[in-house]
Design a protein around this motif. Structure first.
Motif, PDB file in Angstrom:
ATOM      1  N   GLN A  27       0.819  -1.207   0.000  1.00 58.63           N
ATOM      2  CA  GLN A  27       0.000   0.000   0.000  1.00 58.63           C
ATOM      3  C   GLN A  27       0.860   1.267   0.000  1.00 58.63           C
ATOM      4  O   GLN A  27       2.033   1.232   0.363  1.00 58.63           O
ATOM      5  N   VAL A  28       0.216   2.383  -0.400  1.00 55.49           N
ATOM      6  CA  VAL A  28       0.893   3.678  -0.467  1.00 55.49           C
ATOM      7  C   VAL A  28       0.046   4.708   0.262  1.00 55.49           C
ATOM      8  O   VAL A  28      -1.187   4.729   0.123  1.00 55.49           O
ATOM      9  N   LEU A  29       0.686   5.543   1.055  1.00 56.72           N
ATOM     10  CA  LEU A  29      -0.003   6.638   1.735  1.00 56.72           C
ATOM     11  C   LEU A  29       0.305   7.952   1.021  1.00 56.72           C
ATOM     12  O   LEU A  29       1.469   8.295   0.814  1.00 56.72           O
ATOM     13  N   ALA A  65      -5.809  13.781  -5.523  1.00 53.72           N
ATOM     14  CA  ALA A  65      -4.416  14.063  -5.890  1.00 53.72           C
ATOM     15  C   ALA A  65      -3.637  14.236  -4.596  1.00 53.72           C
ATOM     16  O   ALA A  65      -4.180  14.674  -3.577  1.00 53.72           O
ATOM     17  N   GLY A  66      -2.374  13.867  -4.641  1.00 50.39           N
ATOM     18  CA  GLY A  66      -1.552  14.015  -3.449  1.00 50.39           C
ATOM     19  C   GLY A  66      -0.098  13.740  -3.745  1.00 50.39           C
ATOM     20  O   GLY A  66       0.279  13.454  -4.889  1.00 50.39           O
ATOM     21  N   VAL A  67       0.704  13.841  -2.711  1.00 47.97           N
ATOM     22  CA  VAL A  67       2.126  13.528  -2.844  1.00 47.97           C
ATOM     23  C   VAL A  67       2.419  12.296  -1.995  1.00 47.97           C
ATOM     24  O   VAL A  67       1.796  12.076  -0.942  1.00 47.97           O
ATOM     25  N   VAL A  68       3.342  11.491  -2.467  1.00 51.94           N
ATOM     26  CA  VAL A  68       3.689  10.252  -1.770  1.00 51.94           C
ATOM     27  C   VAL A  68       4.285  10.590  -0.409  1.00 51.94           C
ATOM     28  O   VAL A  68       5.249  11.352  -0.305  1.00 51.94           O
ATOM     29  N   GLU A  69       3.685  10.027   0.631  1.00 50.94           N
ATOM     30  CA  GLU A  69       4.142  10.243   2.002  1.00 50.94           C
ATOM     31  C   GLU A  69       4.976   9.063   2.497  1.00 50.94           C
ATOM     32  O   GLU A  69       6.049   9.236   3.075  1.00 50.94           O
ATOM     33  N   VAL A  80       9.409   9.829  -2.053  1.00 51.05           N
ATOM     34  CA  VAL A  80       8.669  10.668  -1.113  1.00 51.05           C
ATOM     35  C   VAL A  80       8.502  12.068  -1.705  1.00 51.05           C
ATOM     36  O   VAL A  80       9.461  12.645  -2.219  1.00 51.05           O
ATOM     37  N   GLY A  81       7.296  12.580  -1.670  1.00 51.44           N
ATOM     38  CA  GLY A  81       7.016  13.907  -2.218  1.00 51.44           C
ATOM     39  C   GLY A  81       6.614  13.912  -3.678  1.00 51.44           C
ATOM     40  O   GLY A  81       6.279  14.969  -4.224  1.00 51.44           O
ATOM     41  N   GLU A  82       6.609  12.738  -4.332  1.00 53.19           N
ATOM     42  CA  GLU A  82       6.256  12.666  -5.748  1.00 53.19           C
ATOM     43  C   GLU A  82       4.766  12.939  -5.923  1.00 53.19           C
ATOM     44  O   GLU A  82       3.932  12.294  -5.289  1.00 53.19           O
ATOM     45  N   PRO A  83       4.382  13.903  -6.797  1.00 52.17           N
ATOM     46  CA  PRO A  83       2.966  14.221  -6.983  1.00 52.17           C
ATOM     47  C   PRO A  83       2.258  13.192  -7.859  1.00 52.17           C
ATOM     48  O   PRO A  83       2.782  12.767  -8.885  1.00 52.17           O
ATOM     49  N   ALA A 126      -9.734  14.198   2.841  1.00 55.37           N
ATOM     50  CA  ALA A 126      -9.063  14.006   4.120  1.00 55.37           C
ATOM     51  C   ALA A 126      -7.633  14.510   3.957  1.00 55.37           C
ATOM     52  O   ALA A 126      -7.207  14.854   2.854  1.00 55.37           O
ATOM     53  N   GLU A 127      -6.929  14.536   5.042  1.00 59.85           N
ATOM     54  CA  GLU A 127      -5.549  15.003   4.948  1.00 59.85           C
ATOM     55  C   GLU A 127      -4.615  13.937   4.394  1.00 59.85           C
ATOM     56  O   GLU A 127      -3.569  14.264   3.809  1.00 59.85           O
ATOM     57  N   TYR A 128      -5.002  12.667   4.557  1.00 60.51           N
ATOM     58  CA  TYR A 128      -4.215  11.573   4.002  1.00 60.51           C
ATOM     59  C   TYR A 128      -5.154  10.557   3.357  1.00 60.51           C
ATOM     60  O   TYR A 128      -6.303  10.400   3.767  1.00 60.51           O
ATOM     61  N   LEU A 129      -4.640   9.849   2.348  1.00 63.08           N
ATOM     62  CA  LEU A 129      -5.417   8.855   1.629  1.00 63.08           C
ATOM     63  C   LEU A 129      -4.581   7.604   1.438  1.00 63.08           C
ATOM     64  O   LEU A 129      -3.439   7.673   0.950  1.00 63.08           O
ATOM     65  N   LEU A 130      -5.154   6.459   1.797  1.00 64.38           N
ATOM     66  CA  LEU A 130      -4.466   5.179   1.643  1.00 64.38           C
ATOM     67  C   LEU A 130      -4.823   4.579   0.288  1.00 64.38           C
ATOM     68  O   LEU A 130      -6.000   4.391  -0.037  1.00 64.38           O
ATOM     69  N   ILE A 131      -3.800   4.262  -0.511  1.00 59.71           N
ATOM     70  CA  ILE A 131      -3.968   3.668  -1.837  1.00 59.71           C
ATOM     71  C   ILE A 131      -3.663   2.180  -1.741  1.00 59.71           C
ATOM     72  O   ILE A 131      -2.626   1.781  -1.201  1.00 59.71           O
ATOM     73  N   ASP A 132      -4.555   1.357  -2.284  1.00 62.99           N
ATOM     74  CA  ASP A 132      -4.416  -0.088  -2.105  1.00 62.99           C
ATOM     75  C   ASP A 132      -3.266  -0.692  -2.882  1.00 62.99           C
ATOM     76  O   ASP A 132      -2.718  -1.722  -2.502  1.00 62.99           O
ATOM     77  N   ASP A 133      -2.878  -0.044  -4.001  1.00 62.49           N
ATOM     78  CA  ASP A 133      -1.823  -0.594  -4.853  1.00 62.49           C
ATOM     79  C   ASP A 133      -1.200   0.548  -5.654  1.00 62.49           C
ATOM     80  O   ASP A 133      -1.936   1.411  -6.160  1.00 62.49           O
TER      81      ASP A 133
END
Length: 351
Positions: A27-29, A65-69, A80-83, A126-133
């Motif tokens: 997973q990716v946050l 949309a977000g940046v990799v945490e 980390v930080g990749e949009p 939300a402030e963070y989003l969990l991506i399954d893959d």
């Protein structure tokens, strides 16, 4: 972290504090930078209790949309930080359609209870989003996430619908777009970029008709008998080669059936209860109707390239996460120009 959640059937969504997710294996946050507001959200919040299947509480937002945490074990190739943009219609990744990148048509998603973010799984408001893959992430590059987040649905969905009709949208053809909202105004730009069709837009709102002309429509009318006469006149009596209904209400699908040409196509894109009766006595000869859903992963990459080339853009109004409930009030009132986008406030230390 803070999140906008639908917490009780029939209630308005509210901003609440929830636990920040931690990515597990594979997973990716993401730290969320923007999330889009969609009529589909309103549709599911309007469902009666006996029809509601999305779970409660539900964090809204299927455009993200977000940046990799951070990420869990087994994930490689990220920084980390990749949009990133989030590809929303998650599938199993293994069936025949998923193997083609068409996870929007996954054969076993319902059986496996795989749900899109914001439409069953926790969403992007939300402030963070969990991506399954990580396969569900598409690099954003230097595009503005706030201006681009709605490409994941308001761009991808009309692109998928229009792409299927491209063989018929030759010079001399006519495309009718019903509903110049978040999806419809992008559809007009896609049609203008990819086809030589005459583009006719229909909407009940005069400001939205003005927007349609601004983004490339040749004509714009309020739907009704006069609009039907105008379409017939503009097409030499033939009718529309393709009709893209971004409302999906009974009145709009009935109108689509009335103006489609012999051999024409109707795409019901809007999430509504309208239907099209296809038969010898209900539609012109050889007319076809379909209900496309979202789009494939490769098509989202193509949409991003159109945006990067300056061919399409999304009209947006921005709201903070705190003001997200107001965005839904405006959406229901029909006063949003284009798409509403939620931008989380600056995060406080320790959140």
């Amino acid at each position: 972290m803070r999140a906008l959640q639908y917490r009780a059937v029939g209630a308005a969504p509210e901003v609440v504090e929830v636990e920040t997710p931690v990515p597990g294996p594979g997973q990716v946050l993401l730290r969320v930078t923007a999330a889009g507001v969609c009529h589909s959200d309103q549709f599911i919040m309007d469902l009666p209790e006996d029809q509601y299947i999305y779970g409660l509480p539900l964090t809204l937002g299927h455009e993200g949309a977000g940046v990799v945490e951070s990420w869990g074990d087994g994930v490689k190739g990220l920084t980390v930080g990749e949009p990133m943009l989030v590809y929303g219609p998650w599938g199993c990744g293994r069936c025949y359609t998923c193997a083609q990148g068409k996870e929007n048509y996954c054969e076993v998603a319902a059986e496996l209870e795989i749900r899109p973010p914001g439409l069953g799984a926790p969403g992007a408001m939300a402030e963070y989003l969990l991506i399954d893959d990580p396969r569900h992430l598409v690099p954003l590059g230097d595009l503005d996430p706030v201006a681009s987040v709605s490409l994941t649905d308001a761009g991808l969905t009309p692109y998928h619908a229009i792409k299927q009709s491209l063989p018929t949208l030759v010079p001399g053809s006519t495309a009718v777009v019903i509903g110049v909202g978040g999806l419809g105004h992008v559809a007009i730009q896609i049609l203008r970029t990819l086809t030589a069709s005459t583009i006719i837009a229909l909407d009940q709102s005069e400001p939205k008709l003005d927007l349609a002309l601004e983004v490339g429509a040749d004509q714009a009318f309020v739907p009704g008998e006069e609009a039907e006469r105008q379409i017939r006149a503009l097409t030499g009596g033939r009718g529309a080669t393709a009709v893209f209904d971004f409302v999906g209400a009974p009145a709009t699908t009935a109108f689509a059936s009335q103006v489609v040409s012999v051999g024409g196509e109707i795409a019901i894109v809007g999430v509504g209860v309208g239907t099209v009766d296809v038969g010898f006595f209900s539609t012109p000869w050889d007319a076809a109707a379909r209900a496309p859903y979202w789009g494939s992963r490769s098509e989202l990459m193509e949409v991003v390239q159109l945006a990067r080339a300056g061919k399409i853009s999304v009209e947006i109004e921005t709201f903070s996460l705190s003001d997200a409930p107001v965005a839904y009030e405006r959406l229901r009132a029909g006063t949003i120009r284009g798409r509403a986008v939620i931008v989380p406030e600056q995060q406080e230390p320790g959140r």
